[in-house]
Design a protein around this motif. Structure first.
Motif, mmCIF file in Angstrom:
data_model
loop_
_atom_site.group_PDB
_atom_site.id
_atom_site.type_symbol
_atom_site.label_atom_id
_atom_site.label_comp_id
_atom_site.label_asym_id
_atom_site.label_seq_id
_atom_site.Cartn_x
_atom_site.Cartn_y
_atom_site.Cartn_z
ATOM 1 N N LEU A 138 45.677 -25.139 -22.952
ATOM 2 C CA LEU A 138 45.230 -23.901 -22.311
ATOM 3 C C LEU A 138 46.229 -23.358 -21.295
ATOM 4 C CD1 LEU A 138 41.400 -24.499 -21.875
ATOM 5 C CD2 LEU A 138 42.610 -23.106 -23.564
ATOM 6 N N CYS A 139 47.040 -24.218 -20.711
ATOM 7 C CA CYS A 139 48.045 -23.722 -19.760
ATOM 8 C C CYS A 139 49.450 -24.055 -20.252
ATOM 9 C CB CYS A 139 47.837 -24.323 -18.364
ATOM 10 S SG CYS A 139 49.041 -23.666 -17.167
ATOM 11 N N ARG A 140 50.269 -23.008 -20.366
ATOM 12 C CA ARG A 140 51.689 -23.173 -20.707
ATOM 13 C C ARG A 140 52.521 -22.221 -19.834
ATOM 14 N NH1 ARG A 140 50.078 -27.153 -22.550
ATOM 15 N NH2 ARG A 140 50.200 -27.951 -24.677
ATOM 16 N N MET A 141 52.039 -21.985 -18.605
ATOM 17 C CA MET A 141 52.684 -20.994 -17.741
ATOM 18 C C MET A 141 54.165 -21.297 -17.512
ATOM 19 S SD MET A 141 50.646 -18.554 -16.898
ATOM 20 C CE MET A 141 51.217 -17.860 -15.352
ATOM 21 N N CYS A 142 54.490 -22.558 -17.213
ATOM 22 C CA CYS A 142 55.880 -22.890 -16.905
ATOM 23 C C CYS A 142 56.766 -22.724 -18.136
ATOM 24 C CB CYS A 142 55.982 -24.309 -16.345
ATOM 25 S SG CYS A 142 55.271 -25.585 -17.405
ATOM 26 N N GLU A 143 56.238 -23.158 -19.280
ATOM 27 C CA GLU A 143 57.018 -23.057 -20.525
ATOM 28 C C GLU A 143 57.310 -21.595 -20.842
ATOM 29 O OE1 GLU A 143 56.542 -25.390 -24.662
ATOM 30 O OE2 GLU A 143 55.036 -23.859 -24.332
ATOM 31 N N ILE A 144 56.308 -20.754 -20.666
ATOM 32 C CA ILE A 144 56.462 -19.323 -20.971
ATOM 33 C C ILE A 144 57.409 -18.659 -19.978
ATOM 34 C CG2 ILE A 144 55.206 -17.108 -21.006
ATOM 35 C CD1 ILE A 144 52.726 -18.786 -21.931
ATOM 36 N N ALA A 145 57.317 -19.067 -18.706
ATOM 37 C CA ALA A 145 58.083 -18.385 -17.652
ATOM 38 C C ALA A 145 59.553 -18.772 -17.644
ATOM 39 C CB ALA A 145 57.479 -18.696 -16.289
ATOM 40 N N CYS A 146 59.880 -19.940 -18.125
ATOM 41 C CA CYS A 146 61.260 -20.418 -17.999
ATOM 42 C C CYS A 146 62.229 -19.501 -18.751
ATOM 43 C CB CYS A 146 61.386 -21.843 -18.533
ATOM 44 S SG CYS A 146 63.114 -22.414 -18.486
ATOM 45 N N PRO A 147 63.164 -18.876 -18.047
ATOM 46 C CA PRO A 147 64.089 -17.951 -18.720
ATOM 47 C C PRO A 147 65.119 -18.659 -19.586
ATOM 48 C CG PRO A 147 64.620 -18.124 -16.379
ATOM 49 C CD PRO A 147 63.384 -18.946 -16.598
ATOM 50 N N SER A 163 67.236 -31.005 -19.061
ATOM 51 C CA SER A 163 68.017 -30.876 -17.831
ATOM 52 C C SER A 163 69.319 -30.118 -18.046
ATOM 53 C CB SER A 163 68.308 -32.270 -17.272
ATOM 54 O OG SER A 163 68.882 -32.176 -16.012
ATOM 55 N N ALA A 164 69.865 -30.204 -19.257
ATOM 56 C CA ALA A 164 71.133 -29.518 -19.524
ATOM 57 C C ALA A 164 70.933 -28.002 -19.609
ATOM 58 C CB ALA A 164 71.733 -30.040 -20.818
ATOM 59 N N LYS A 165 69.772 -27.579 -20.079
ATOM 60 C CA LYS A 165 69.494 -26.140 -20.155
ATOM 61 C C LYS A 165 69.091 -25.571 -18.799
ATOM 62 C CE LYS A 165 67.822 -25.129 -24.815
ATOM 63 N NZ LYS A 165 66.603 -24.679 -25.530
ATOM 64 N N CYS A 166 68.357 -26.368 -18.031
ATOM 65 C CA CYS A 166 67.821 -25.917 -16.739
ATOM 66 C C CYS A 166 68.950 -25.688 -15.742
ATOM 67 C CB CYS A 166 66.869 -26.995 -16.215
ATOM 68 S SG CYS A 166 66.248 -26.701 -14.556
ATOM 69 N N ASN A 167 68.842 -24.605 -14.976
ATOM 70 C CA ASN A 167 69.818 -24.385 -13.891
ATOM 71 C C ASN A 167 69.142 -24.397 -12.517
ATOM 72 O OD1 ASN A 167 68.553 -21.947 -13.716
ATOM 73 N ND2 ASN A 167 70.393 -20.703 -13.856
ATOM 74 N N GLY A 168 67.913 -24.904 -12.494
ATOM 75 C CA GLY A 168 67.248 -25.089 -11.203
ATOM 76 C C GLY A 168 66.823 -23.810 -10.517
ATOM 77 N N CYS A 169 66.506 -22.776 -11.287
ATOM 78 C CA CYS A 169 66.138 -21.495 -10.660
ATOM 79 C C CYS A 169 64.824 -21.596 -9.888
ATOM 80 C CB CYS A 169 66.047 -20.397 -11.709
ATOM 81 S SG CYS A 169 64.637 -20.555 -12.849
ATOM 82 N N GLY A 170 63.921 -22.466 -10.347
ATOM 83 C CA GLY A 170 62.653 -22.683 -9.635
ATOM 84 C C GLY A 170 61.508 -21.802 -10.070
ATOM 85 N N LYS A 171 61.739 -20.968 -11.075
ATOM 86 C CA LYS A 171 60.673 -20.062 -11.509
ATOM 87 C C LYS A 171 59.435 -20.815 -11.988
ATOM 88 C CE LYS A 171 60.060 -15.812 -14.012
ATOM 89 N NZ LYS A 171 60.707 -14.670 -14.592
ATOM 90 N N CYS A 172 59.647 -21.935 -12.660
ATOM 91 C CA CYS A 172 58.519 -22.722 -13.181
ATOM 92 C C CYS A 172 57.612 -23.186 -12.044
ATOM 93 C CB CYS A 172 59.020 -23.915 -13.991
ATOM 94 S SG CYS A 172 60.235 -24.913 -13.117
ATOM 95 N N LYS A 173 58.222 -23.617 -10.952
ATOM 96 C CA LYS A 173 57.418 -24.071 -9.817
ATOM 97 C C LYS A 173 56.567 -22.919 -9.276
ATOM 98 C CE LYS A 173 57.619 -25.376 -5.022
ATOM 99 N NZ LYS A 173 58.331 -25.948 -3.898
ATOM 100 N N LEU A 174 57.170 -21.747 -9.201
ATOM 101 C CA LEU A 174 56.466 -20.616 -8.602
ATOM 102 C C LEU A 174 55.330 -20.098 -9.474
ATOM 103 C CD1 LEU A 174 59.519 -18.719 -7.076
ATOM 104 C CD2 LEU A 174 57.953 -20.280 -5.945
ATOM 105 N N VAL A 175 55.457 -20.232 -10.798
ATOM 106 C CA VAL A 175 54.368 -19.724 -11.645
ATOM 107 C C VAL A 175 53.219 -20.722 -11.765
ATOM 108 C CG1 VAL A 175 55.825 -18.210 -13.041
ATOM 109 C CG2 VAL A 175 55.346 -20.523 -13.853
ATOM 110 N N CYS A 176 53.446 -21.980 -11.411
ATOM 111 C CA CYS A 176 52.364 -22.972 -11.531
ATOM 112 C C CYS A 176 51.415 -22.810 -10.351
ATOM 113 C CB CYS A 176 52.921 -24.397 -11.580
ATOM 114 S SG CYS A 176 51.592 -25.621 -11.696
ATOM 115 N N TYR A 177 50.328 -22.105 -10.584
ATOM 116 C CA TYR A 177 49.431 -21.801 -9.465
ATOM 117 C C TYR A 177 48.579 -23.000 -9.060
ATOM 118 C CZ TYR A 177 46.775 -20.458 -13.637
ATOM 119 O OH TYR A 177 46.204 -20.430 -14.880
#
Ligand code: SF4
Ligand code: SF4
Length: 190
Positions: A138-147, A163-177
């Protein structure tokens, strides 16, 4: 979908375009060999960090030498995520993500931030055990939000971070309410 989510997505799209344009321009001006060298050195750049740094900080020992703590980068950051701590800039993603705008690097006159360094805050998401998405789909907010498509859930609803794709932008943390994502340094050798 909420207006704030739309705004967030639009901002993300604009950032990606800006980065792509910059990357293309840089690519046209730089020999291919240099691009390979930069990519290879990005891992080393993140080693030995005790704190998250602006995304184009040079390798920590040199960064400590070159940075004079002037604070220009913190003043230049349009989203206010840089602070001077113990005489050097640190980065904290609590209310805004780092969209790799490069304003901090452009403002730096000491060479401690360098446009040739691959953009990476050095932070990586840790998805906590209580994450709702682990229980069902039911929740995939972080997966959807990750650019950068760096988060994915498997068929058993368990998330993983590339980890190789991630650049640490932090968007996933912010969308996880629910607050079920924390960011930690990729290489923390303390
Ligand atoms: S790249 Fe932009 S958003 Fe990220 S820390 Fe630097 S100034 Fe702030
Ligand atoms: S997984 Fe990495 S690149 Fe994707 S949103 Fe989270 S911090 Fe950003």
């Amino acid at each position: 979908m909420s207006d704030s989510r739309d705004a967030c997505d639009n901002r993300s799209l604009m950032s990606s375009r800006e980065v792509s344009r910059r990357g293309l321009f840089r690519g046209l001006l730089s020999p291919a060999k240099k691009v390979v060298e930069q990519t290879a050195s990005s891992e080393e750049t993140l080693l030995h960090r005790q704190y998250p740094r602006p995304p184009q900080a040079i390798a920590e020992p040199l960064f400590i030498q070159k940075c004079d703590g002037c604070g220009r980068c913190a003043e230049a950051c349009p989203v206010g995520i840089l602070n001077i701590h113990e005489g050097r800039p640190t980065l904290a993603i609590e209310y805004a993500e780092c969209d790799a705008c490069g304003a901090c690097t452009s403002s730096c006159e000491s060479g401690a931030l360098d446009a040739s360094v691959v953009m990476d805050t050095g932070l990586r998401p840790v998805i906590l055990p209580q994450c709702l998405g682990r229980m069902d789909d039911l929740c995939r907010m972080c997966e959807i939000a990750c650019p950068r498509t760096a988060i994915f859930f498997n068929q058993q609803n368990q998330p993983a971070v590339d980890s190789a794709k991630c650049n640490g932008c932090g968007k996933c943390k912010l969308v996880c309410y629910h607050g079920d994502i924390i960011l930690s340094l990729k290489h923390h050798d303390s």
